[in-house]
Design a protein around this motif. Structure first.
Motif, short mmCIF file in Angstrom:
data_model
loop_
_atom_site.label_atom_id
_atom_site.label_comp_id
_atom_site.label_asym_id
_atom_site.label_seq_id
_atom_site.Cartn_x
_atom_site.Cartn_y
_atom_site.Cartn_z
N VAL A 60 0.83 -1.21 0.00
CA VAL A 60 0.00 0.00 0.00
C VAL A 60 0.87 1.26 0.00
O VAL A 60 2.07 1.20 0.28
N ARG A 104 0.12 -9.24 -8.02
CA ARG A 104 -0.83 -9.92 -8.90
C ARG A 104 -2.27 -9.96 -8.36
O ARG A 104 -3.21 -9.71 -9.12
N ALA A 116 -12.80 -7.88 -2.07
CA ALA A 116 -12.22 -6.70 -2.74
C ALA A 116 -12.95 -6.44 -4.05
O ALA A 116 -13.26 -5.29 -4.38
N THR A 117 -13.26 -7.51 -4.76
CA THR A 117 -13.96 -7.37 -6.04
C THR A 117 -15.36 -6.77 -5.81
O THR A 117 -15.80 -5.89 -6.56
C1 LIG Z 1 -5.34 -7.47 -2.94
C2 LIG Z 1 -6.47 -7.77 -2.01
C3 LIG Z 1 -7.26 -6.50 -1.77
C4 LIG Z 1 -7.38 -8.81 -2.66
O1 LIG Z 1 -8.55 -8.96 -1.86
P1 LIG Z 1 -9.49 -10.24 -1.98
O2 LIG Z 1 -10.77 -9.91 -1.31
O3 LIG Z 1 -8.72 -11.41 -1.53
O4 LIG Z 1 -9.68 -10.29 -3.57
P2 LIG Z 1 -10.72 -11.17 -4.39
O5 LIG Z 1 -11.01 -12.42 -3.61
O6 LIG Z 1 -11.86 -10.30 -4.77
O7 LIG Z 1 -9.89 -11.51 -5.71
C5 LIG Z 1 -8.54 -11.90 -5.66
C6 LIG Z 1 -8.16 -12.47 -7.02
O8 LIG Z 1 -6.72 -12.52 -7.10
C7 LIG Z 1 -6.35 -13.84 -7.46
N1 LIG Z 1 -5.02 -14.11 -6.94
C8 LIG Z 1 -4.67 -14.30 -5.65
N2 LIG Z 1 -3.33 -14.50 -5.60
C9 LIG Z 1 -2.86 -14.42 -6.87
C10 LIG Z 1 -1.56 -14.52 -7.45
N3 LIG Z 1 -0.49 -14.73 -6.71
N4 LIG Z 1 -1.44 -14.36 -8.79
C11 LIG Z 1 -2.54 -14.13 -9.56
N5 LIG Z 1 -3.79 -14.00 -9.05
C12 LIG Z 1 -3.93 -14.15 -7.73
C13 LIG Z 1 -7.44 -14.70 -6.86
O9 LIG Z 1 -7.44 -16.00 -7.43
C14 LIG Z 1 -8.67 -13.89 -7.23
O10 LIG Z 1 -8.99 -13.98 -8.58
P3 LIG Z 1 -10.12 -15.04 -9.13
O11 LIG Z 1 -11.43 -14.61 -8.54
O12 LIG Z 1 -10.05 -14.90 -10.60
O13 LIG Z 1 -9.72 -16.40 -8.63
C15 LIG Z 1 -6.02 -8.33 -0.66
O14 LIG Z 1 -5.13 -9.37 -0.90
C16 LIG Z 1 -5.33 -7.26 0.17
O15 LIG Z 1 -5.98 -6.54 0.91
N6 LIG Z 1 -4.01 -7.17 0.08
C17 LIG Z 1 -3.28 -6.21 0.87
C18 LIG Z 1 -3.63 -4.76 0.60
C19 LIG Z 1 -3.27 -4.31 -0.77
O16 LIG Z 1 -2.18 -4.54 -1.20
N7 LIG Z 1 -4.22 -3.66 -1.43
C20 LIG Z 1 -4.05 -3.22 -2.76
C21 LIG Z 1 -3.22 -2.00 -2.87
S1 LIG Z 1 -3.20 -1.49 -4.61
#
Ligand SMILES: CC(C)(COP(=O)(O)OP(=O)(O)OC[C@H]1O[C@@H](n2cnc3c(N)ncnc32)[C@H](O)[C@@H]1OP(=O)(O)O)[C@@H](O)C(=O)NCCC(=O)NCCS
Length: 170
Positions: free
Chosen positions: A34, A132, A104-105
């Motif tokens: 972040v 990713r 998140a989606t």
């Molecule tokens: C990024 C983040 C917001 C995702 O939240 P989440 O609620 O888990 O996201 P979702 O479940 O809606 O979707 C995640 C997608 O990423 C995919 N994914 C997870 N790890 C992955 C990887 N290493 N490579 C590719 N895709 C990946 C999942 O398979 C999913 O996609 P799919 O539905 O096609 O299977 C969460 O991991 C997070 O809060 N991370 C830390 C904070 C952060 O970095 N925020 C973004 C700043 S820009």
């Protein structure tokens, strides 16, 4: 306040600071990619709520806390950060125990719809090239990768280095 299938999104208030700190803002894994420093003290989360208040006073929207409709627990945060009345950035953070469930989606869909309702014509998100999961969320949410790169400091990776971050546009 915005309600989606599983989430309630609302403006943060001062009483949320402890939950913000405990659920996501102090977690090194959650804050790795972040654009703000990981919170070391609950005081930093209080500071976030004050900053959020100033955003809400200036613009038609600002940061939103994401809560579970099911049990009211804090799941993360999202929001719109306005650069002008028609241009805004969005982003999202989800607590680690709630990753991979599509939250998140779901929150991002609420933000794109809100942005459109508020007359935002340019909605963008910036993300680290190595992150990713976040890129996948943006792609699922209808964003496309722009050819522009945005020099960005990710303070929890290296506060002294700027990275050419990816810009996604809606
Ligand atoms: C990024 C983040 C917001 C995702 O939240 P989440 O609620 O888990 O996201 P979702 O479940 O809606 O979707 C995640 C997608 O990423 C995919 N994914 C997870 N790890 C992955 C990887 N290493 N490579 C590719 N895709 C990946 C999942 O398979 C999913 O996609 P799919 O539905 O096609 O299977 C969460 O991991 C997070 O809060 N991370 C830390 C904070 C952060 O970095 N925020 C973004 C700043 S820009």
């Amino acid at each position: 306040m915005i309600t989606t299938e599983r989430l309630r999104l609302r403006r943060p208030v001062a009483a949320d600071a402890e939950a913000i700190f405990a659920r996501y803002a102090s977690d090194p894994d959650v804050t790795k990619f972040v654009g703000w420093p990981q919170h070391q003290l609950v005081e930093h989360s209080r500071g976030f709520v004050l900053w959020s208040d100033s955003e809400w006073e200036k613009w038609p929207a600002g940061p939103y806390l994401i809560e579970s409709l099911d049990d009211g627990g804090v799941l993360g945060s999202t929001g719109l950060s306005f650069e002008s009345p028609t241009s805004a950035l969005t982003g999202y953070v989800i607590a680690k125990d709630a990753w991979g469930l599509g939250y998140a989606t779901e929150a991002l869909a609420a933000m794109t719809s809100l942005a459109s309702d508020l007359g935002v014509r340019e909605l963008a998100a910036v993300c680290h090239p190595d992150h990713r999961p976040s890129q996948r969320v943006l792609e699922k949410g209808g964003f496309s990768l722009s050819s522009k790169r945005v020099p960005t400091v990710f303070p929890n990776l290296d506060p002294n280095r700027s990275v050419d971050a990816f810009k996604y546009v809606y």
